[in-house]
Each structure stands twice: as structure tokens, then as C-alpha cells.
Design a protein around this motif. Structure first.
Motif, PDB file in Angstrom:
ATOM      1  N   PRO A 135      67.430  45.682  26.574  1.00  0.00           N
ATOM      2  CA  PRO A 135      65.616  45.842  26.673  1.00  0.00           C
ATOM      3  C   PRO A 135      64.562  44.876  27.084  1.00  0.00           C
ATOM      4  O   PRO A 135      65.446  43.668  27.703  1.00  0.00           O
ATOM      5  N   HIS A 136      63.778  44.976  27.430  1.00  0.00           N
ATOM      6  CA  HIS A 136      62.926  44.378  28.044  1.00  0.00           C
ATOM      7  C   HIS A 136      61.632  44.617  27.916  1.00  0.00           C
ATOM      8  O   HIS A 136      60.818  45.577  27.212  1.00  0.00           O
ATOM      9  N   LYS A 137      60.341  43.555  27.820  1.00  0.00           N
ATOM     10  CA  LYS A 137      58.941  43.264  28.213  1.00  0.00           C
ATOM     11  C   LYS A 137      58.589  43.668  29.747  1.00  0.00           C
ATOM     12  O   LYS A 137      58.889  43.066  30.485  1.00  0.00           O
ATOM     13  N   ASP A 138      57.026  44.075  30.080  1.00  0.00           N
ATOM     14  CA  ASP A 138      56.441  44.337  30.763  1.00  0.00           C
ATOM     15  C   ASP A 138      55.327  43.966  30.644  1.00  0.00           C
ATOM     16  O   ASP A 138      54.471  44.461  29.920  1.00  0.00           O
ATOM     17  N   ILE A 139      54.228  43.284  31.563  1.00  0.00           N
ATOM     18  CA  ILE A 139      53.319  42.909  31.591  1.00  0.00           C
ATOM     19  C   ILE A 139      52.832  43.436  33.028  1.00  0.00           C
ATOM     20  O   ILE A 139      53.264  43.063  33.675  1.00  0.00           O
ATOM     21  N   SER A 140      51.695  44.433  32.651  1.00  0.00           N
ATOM     22  CA  SER A 140      51.136  45.189  34.116  1.00  0.00           C
ATOM     23  C   SER A 140      49.915  44.551  34.574  1.00  0.00           C
ATOM     24  O   SER A 140      48.968  43.640  33.792  1.00  0.00           O
ATOM     25  N   MET A 141      49.623  44.970  35.682  1.00  0.00           N
ATOM     26  CA  MET A 141      48.087  43.817  36.595  1.00  0.00           C
ATOM     27  C   MET A 141      47.603  45.041  37.403  1.00  0.00           C
ATOM     28  O   MET A 141      48.806  44.129  38.012  1.00  0.00           O
ATOM     29  N   GLN A 142      47.108  45.391  37.482  1.00  0.00           N
ATOM     30  CA  GLN A 142      46.314  45.467  38.932  1.00  0.00           C
ATOM     31  C   GLN A 142      44.654  45.287  38.826  1.00  0.00           C
ATOM     32  O   GLN A 142      44.554  45.105  37.872  1.00  0.00           O
ATOM     33  N   SER A 143      44.015  45.407  40.375  1.00  0.00           N
ATOM     34  CA  SER A 143      43.318  45.430  40.730  1.00  0.00           C
ATOM     35  C   SER A 143      42.202  45.998  40.586  1.00  0.00           C
ATOM     36  O   SER A 143      42.603  47.090  40.096  1.00  0.00           O
ATOM     37  N   VAL A 144      40.775  45.579  40.058  1.00  0.00           N
ATOM     38  CA  VAL A 144      39.927  46.591  39.981  1.00  0.00           C
ATOM     39  C   VAL A 144      39.386  47.434  40.232  1.00  0.00           C
ATOM     40  O   VAL A 144      39.415  47.452  41.745  1.00  0.00           O
ATOM     41  N   GLU A 145      39.395  48.336  40.552  1.00  0.00           N
ATOM     42  CA  GLU A 145      39.139  49.604  40.711  1.00  0.00           C
ATOM     43  C   GLU A 145      37.550  49.339  42.051  1.00  0.00           C
ATOM     44  O   GLU A 145      36.809  48.902  41.516  1.00  0.00           O
ATOM     45  N   LYS A 146      37.424  49.667  43.522  1.00  0.00           N
ATOM     46  CA  LYS A 146      36.242  49.279  44.292  1.00  0.00           C
ATOM     47  C   LYS A 146      36.544  48.422  44.515  1.00  0.00           C
ATOM     48  O   LYS A 146      34.494  47.392  44.443  1.00  0.00           O
ATOM     49  N   ASP A 147      37.092  47.121  44.128  1.00  0.00           N
ATOM     50  CA  ASP A 147      36.376  45.766  43.821  1.00  0.00           C
ATOM     51  C   ASP A 147      36.367  45.199  45.448  1.00  0.00           C
ATOM     52  O   ASP A 147      36.642  45.496  46.383  1.00  0.00           O
TER      53      ASP A 147
ATOM     54  N   GLY B  79      36.905  42.151  46.940  1.00  0.00           N
ATOM     55  CA  GLY B  79      37.533  40.745  46.941  1.00  0.00           C
ATOM     56  C   GLY B  79      38.774  41.401  47.704  1.00  0.00           C
ATOM     57  O   GLY B  79      38.784  42.083  49.318  1.00  0.00           O
ATOM     58  N   GLU B  80      39.666  40.346  48.174  1.00  0.00           N
ATOM     59  CA  GLU B  80      40.034  40.057  49.711  1.00  0.00           C
ATOM     60  C   GLU B  80      41.258  41.162  49.582  1.00  0.00           C
ATOM     61  O   GLU B  80      42.277  41.145  50.374  1.00  0.00           O
ATOM     62  N   PHE B  81      41.930  41.798  48.385  1.00  0.00           N
ATOM     63  CA  PHE B  81      43.099  43.122  48.605  1.00  0.00           C
ATOM     64  C   PHE B  81      42.305  44.605  48.110  1.00  0.00           C
ATOM     65  O   PHE B  81      41.201  44.239  47.436  1.00  0.00           O
ATOM     66  N   ARG B  82      42.205  44.856  49.412  1.00  0.00           N
ATOM     67  CA  ARG B  82      42.024  46.479  48.694  1.00  0.00           C
ATOM     68  C   ARG B  82      42.402  47.580  47.321  1.00  0.00           C
ATOM     69  O   ARG B  82      41.834  47.925  46.062  1.00  0.00           O
ATOM     70  N   MET B  83      43.694  46.952  47.149  1.00  0.00           N
ATOM     71  CA  MET B  83      44.903  47.190  46.274  1.00  0.00           C
ATOM     72  C   MET B  83      45.299  45.418  45.952  1.00  0.00           C
ATOM     73  O   MET B  83      46.160  45.286  47.040  1.00  0.00           O
ATOM     74  N   TYR B  84      45.284  45.819  44.374  1.00  0.00           N
ATOM     75  CA  TYR B  84      46.762  44.474  44.360  1.00  0.00           C
ATOM     76  C   TYR B  84      47.337  45.072  42.976  1.00  0.00           C
ATOM     77  O   TYR B  84      46.643  45.791  41.856  1.00  0.00           O
ATOM     78  N   GLN B  85      48.222  45.175  42.420  1.00  0.00           N
ATOM     79  CA  GLN B  85      49.045  45.205  41.397  1.00  0.00           C
ATOM     80  C   GLN B  85      50.814  45.112  41.747  1.00  0.00           C
ATOM     81  O   GLN B  85      51.272  44.742  42.655  1.00  0.00           O
ATOM     82  N   GLY B  86      51.030  44.391  39.966  1.00  0.00           N
ATOM     83  CA  GLY B  86      52.461  43.925  39.918  1.00  0.00           C
ATOM     84  C   GLY B  86      52.352  44.180  38.706  1.00  0.00           C
ATOM     85  O   GLY B  86      52.265  44.727  37.780  1.00  0.00           O
ATOM     86  N   VAL B  87      53.985  43.376  38.114  1.00  0.00           N
ATOM     87  CA  VAL B  87      54.635  43.878  37.222  1.00  0.00           C
ATOM     88  C   VAL B  87      55.632  42.528  36.873  1.00  0.00           C
ATOM     89  O   VAL B  87      56.419  41.847  37.956  1.00  0.00           O
ATOM     90  N   TRP B  88      54.990  41.544  35.882  1.00  0.00           N
ATOM     91  CA  TRP B  88      55.931  41.011  35.015  1.00  0.00           C
ATOM     92  C   TRP B  88      57.107  41.167  33.985  1.00  0.00           C
ATOM     93  O   TRP B  88      56.270  42.145  33.651  1.00  0.00           O
ATOM     94  N   ARG B  89      58.446  40.957  34.718  1.00  0.00           N
ATOM     95  CA  ARG B  89      59.296  41.679  32.961  1.00  0.00           C
ATOM     96  C   ARG B  89      59.965  40.604  32.808  1.00  0.00           C
ATOM     97  O   ARG B  89      60.717  39.407  33.300  1.00  0.00           O
ATOM     98  N   MET B  90      60.626  40.917  31.588  1.00  0.00           N
ATOM     99  CA  MET B  90      61.086  39.552  30.763  1.00  0.00           C
ATOM    100  C   MET B  90      62.165  40.413  30.049  1.00  0.00           C
ATOM    101  O   MET B  90      62.323  41.323  29.229  1.00  0.00           O
TER     102      MET B  90
END
Length: 133
Positions: A52-64, A66-77
Motif C-alpha cells: 500500500p501507499h499514500k500520496d499527496i499531489s500538488m499542482q500550480s493554480v490554473e492560469k497562474d 508565476g515562473e511556471f506555466r504548469m507545475y505538478q507533482g506527487v509525494w508518495r509514502m
């Protein structure tokens, strides 16, 4: 946007299926190379699928703007039974990220920023863990 997935993220893209829509996993991987980033289609950190695993996903606010057009990632434990001394526990922490920087940002600068932020995040996790007794 940050979201917790206590049972792990749903397999929206069918990464865990050996064959999906008549295509093997390796064929789907080859096809996905060079694809445009798509919101809510997250990168997949390494994990043993039998545990089993647990995830935390994150992504930039749409149409932000900032530095990135898009940023998304996942931390998995993922707990690792049998990988620690008796009475102790071990956990694998993995991280995967996809970034689409603004055209004017040099890649080396973006990579350096991500590495700095990753180090800061890991130090914060360690500090939080060490504070528990």
C-alpha cells in the motif's frame, strides 16, 4: 492545489495495468514521451505495487502568472515491512514532478530552483519527524 490520497491516487491513466486498450504498458510509455503536460495527469513516483501507499499531489493554480506555466507533482509514502530493526519502521518517500517553465527561464535555473525547494521540503519533513517522541 494540494490533495491527499490516503489510499494512493486512483490509477487515472491505467499505469498499473499491464495491457490497457490493447496496448502494453511499455508501448503506452513510449507513446507518452514528449506529450504535453495535462492537468490531473500526474507523474508516477516509484512504488512497489504489491504494497500500500499514500500520496499527496500538488499542482500550480490554473492560469497562474508565476515562473511556471504548469507545475505538478506527487509525494508518495510507502511503508516497507521487514526493512528495519525489530520494533522500528521504515518508509520509502519518493517524489515525481513535471514542470512547464516560462519560455524566458533557462532550464538550469529551473532545475536549481526545484532542487533547492526539494532540499528545503526534505529538511522540513525531517525536522517534523525528529520533533515527535
Amino acid at each position: 492545489e494540494v490533495r491527499e490520497w490516503p489510499q494512493g491516487m486512483p490509477d487515472f491513466a491505467h499505469f498499473e495495468e499491464e495491457v490497457y486498450e490493447g496496448k502494453s504498458r511499455s508501448a503506452r510509455v513510449r507513446e507518452s514521451k514528449g506529450r504535453e503536460l495535462e492537468r490531473y495527469v500526474f507523474p508516477r513516483p516509484f512504488a512497489l505495487s504489491s504494497l500500500p501507499h499514500k500520496d499527496i499531489s500538488m499542482q500550480s493554480v490554473e492560469k497562474d502568472d508565476g515562473e511556471f506555466r504548469m507545475y505538478q507533482g506527487v509525494w508518495r509514502m510507502q511503508p516497507l515491512p521487514g526493512c528495519s530493526p525489530p520494533g522500528e519502521s521504515a518508509m520509502r518517500l519518493t517524489y515525481a514532478v513535471e514542470v512547464s517553465p516560462r519560455p524566458y527561464l533557462p532550464v538550469a535555473l529551473v532545475e536549481g530552483r526545484i532542487a533547492q525547494d526539494l532540499c528545503a521540503n526534505l529538511k522540513a519533513i525531517r525536522a517534523s519527524f525528529m520533533g515527535r517522541d
